[in-house]
Design an enzyme around this catalytic site. Structure first.
Site, short mmCIF file in Angstrom:
data_model
loop_
_atom_site.label_atom_id
_atom_site.label_comp_id
_atom_site.label_asym_id
_atom_site.label_seq_id
_atom_site.Cartn_x
_atom_site.Cartn_y
_atom_site.Cartn_z
N ARG A 75 19.11 -13.99 74.57
CA ARG A 75 18.49 -12.90 73.82
C ARG A 75 16.97 -13.05 73.79
O ARG A 75 16.23 -12.09 74.03
CB ARG A 75 19.04 -12.84 72.40
CG ARG A 75 18.28 -11.86 71.51
CD ARG A 75 18.89 -11.68 70.15
NE ARG A 75 19.04 -12.91 69.39
CZ ARG A 75 19.58 -12.97 68.17
NH1 ARG A 75 20.03 -11.87 67.59
NH2 ARG A 75 19.68 -14.11 67.52
N TYR B 290 11.95 -20.21 63.44
CA TYR B 290 12.75 -21.41 63.16
C TYR B 290 12.32 -22.54 64.10
O TYR B 290 12.06 -22.30 65.28
CB TYR B 290 14.24 -21.16 63.43
CG TYR B 290 15.01 -20.42 62.37
CD1 TYR B 290 14.49 -20.12 61.12
CD2 TYR B 290 16.32 -20.01 62.62
CE1 TYR B 290 15.23 -19.44 60.17
CE2 TYR B 290 17.08 -19.33 61.67
CZ TYR B 290 16.52 -19.04 60.45
OH TYR B 290 17.27 -18.36 59.51
N GLU C 178 28.46 -15.54 54.62
CA GLU C 178 27.33 -14.70 55.06
C GLU C 178 27.64 -13.27 54.63
O GLU C 178 28.80 -12.83 54.66
CB GLU C 178 27.19 -14.78 56.58
CG GLU C 178 26.09 -13.88 57.11
CD GLU C 178 25.79 -14.07 58.59
OE1 GLU C 178 25.75 -15.23 59.06
OE2 GLU C 178 25.59 -13.04 59.26
C1 LIG Z 1 22.45 -16.32 58.87
C2 LIG Z 1 21.48 -16.29 59.76
O1 LIG Z 1 21.55 -15.75 61.01
C3 LIG Z 1 22.66 -15.01 61.47
C4 LIG Z 1 22.42 -14.75 62.91
C5 LIG Z 1 21.76 -13.61 63.34
C6 LIG Z 1 21.43 -13.40 64.78
O2 LIG Z 1 21.38 -14.39 65.53
O3 LIG Z 1 21.23 -12.23 65.19
C7 LIG Z 1 21.39 -12.61 62.42
C8 LIG Z 1 21.74 -12.73 61.10
C9 LIG Z 1 22.79 -13.70 60.72
O4 LIG Z 1 24.02 -13.10 61.08
C10 LIG Z 1 20.15 -16.88 59.45
O5 LIG Z 1 19.53 -17.42 60.36
O6 LIG Z 1 19.72 -16.76 58.29
#
Ligand SMILES: C=C(O[C@@H]1C=C(C(=O)O)C=C[C@H]1O)C(=O)O
Length: 338
Positions: A149, A202, A328
């Site tokens: 991605r 991150y 989540e």
């Molecule tokens: C929960 C987290 O990430 C998850 C992963 C995501 C992605 O990779 O598109 C988007 C939101 C969440 O579903 C987070 O990093 O806070």
């Protein structure tokens, strides 16, 4: 604006419920006990995601608009567009590595968006089978996905390219199922959460390339400049960039809800130039993802207290992008006038 009095609306339809009537169906995502490839079915852009462990979890998400859509297939994607909104969905088959196929799938979507002229991406969902398992090269599948991605996004938008609110969550089969919504002329603004490091920043320890998504995205329909519908990304028990309360689902749930409340707060919206404020009680179309079935009652009671009685809430038992996350949650806070 006159053409879009209600704009884009998502709804959850249970198997026993009447299908929506009166408005046009832009897209349909059925959460099933198997996967169903993207295709135009009965004139509707449709896909089935393997997310339901049993019949109680069967539910269909539908996206309604005001103008009749045109639908079709583009490479492996199914799509529909109505002049203002575009829905597009695809599935990437299971394989040894997702990096390349994810890059190709994102490329196809970016091409479609630009050919049809719907450049403002509002929201993306990804359902990733075996998300915490290692791929053929020993890399965790979620990290492998994030790599593909990030490369696709870099190539199309540059390293600082902004991405919308997203979900990247486990599924029960069918490789990666994903879908997205974009707009031709609506105003799209991406929001961050001061309690959390933006996901694209991150540190390296979470994978070679970070997840590219925003904590929320506000969509104001054409002609309306104020606050729009706010799409809150999949949110978990992360503060800064670290998972907190490992092993404690109740506390993880509290932090998750506090993160969502913070993103929607007046203080946060003002910081993003939006003169509005929302609360958890404004959220609709809430999806809750749990790692362990036995946590359902604890999470359900926290959610019942936090969200409105009239909110649609669905629960799925699936893996989550970090193996230490137990819960989540995502949702949408529609604009108040709608
Ligand atoms: C929960 C987290 O990430 C998850 C992963 C995501 C992605 O990779 O598109 C988007 C939101 C969440 O579903 C987070 O990093 O806070």
């Amino acid at each position: 604006m006159a053409t879009y009095p209600n704009g884009l609306r998502g709804r959850l339809v249970r198997p026993h419920e009447e299908p929506p009537s009166g408005r046009h169906l832009l897209g349909r995502v059925a959460f099933l006990d198997h996967h169903r490839p993207p295709a135009v079915r009965d004139g509707v852009a449709d896909m089935g995601v393997h997310l339901a462990r049993d019949e109680s979890a069967l539910v269909t998400e539908v996206w309604e608009t005001d103008a009749p859509p045109t639908s079709g297939m583009y490479r492996d994607l199914v799509y529909a567009h109505d002049g203002e909104y575009l829905f597009c969905a695809g599935q990437i088959p299971e394989g040894g590595s997702y990096r390349e196929p994810v890059r190709e799938a994102y490329d196809a979507a970016f091409d479609l968006i630009s050919e049809l002229g719907y450049p403002h991406v509002i929201r993306i969902w990804h359902f990733i089978n075996d998300i915490n398992r290692a791929n053929a090269d020993g890399m965790e599948i979620y990290r492998d996905f994030c790599l593909g991605r990030a490369e696709a996004v870099d190539r199309r938008l540059g390293p600082a390219g902004e991405m919308p609110a997203a979900t990247g969550i486990g599924s029960l089969g069918g490789g990666i199922s994903w879908y997205l919504l974009t707009s031709r002329s609506g105003r799209v603004r991406h929001l961050e959460n001061p309690l959390q490091v933006p996901a694209p920043s991150y540190p390296h320890r979470y994978g070679p390339r970070p997840p590219k998504f925003a904590r929320a995205t506000s969509l104001s329909p054409p002609g309306l400049d104020g606050a729009g519908d706010i799409f809150v990304a999949g949110t978990a028990s992360i503060l800064g960039h670290e998972t907190v309360h490992e092993g404690d689902v109740a506390k993880q749930c509290d932090v998750t809800l506090a993160n969502m409340a913070k993103v929607l707060s007046r203080e946060n919206l003002l910081a993003h130039g939006i003169d509005d404020g929302r609360t958890l009680k404004d959220l609709r179309l809430v999806k809750v993802y749990l790692r362990h079935e036995e946590d359902l009652e604890a999470v359900r009671s926290a959610c019942a207290e936090a969200f409105s009685d009239t909110a649609e809430i669905v629960y799925f038992t699936v893996d989550i992008c970090r193996s230490d996350l137990l819960v989540e949650i995502e949702g949408i806070a529609p604009r108040p006038t709608a």
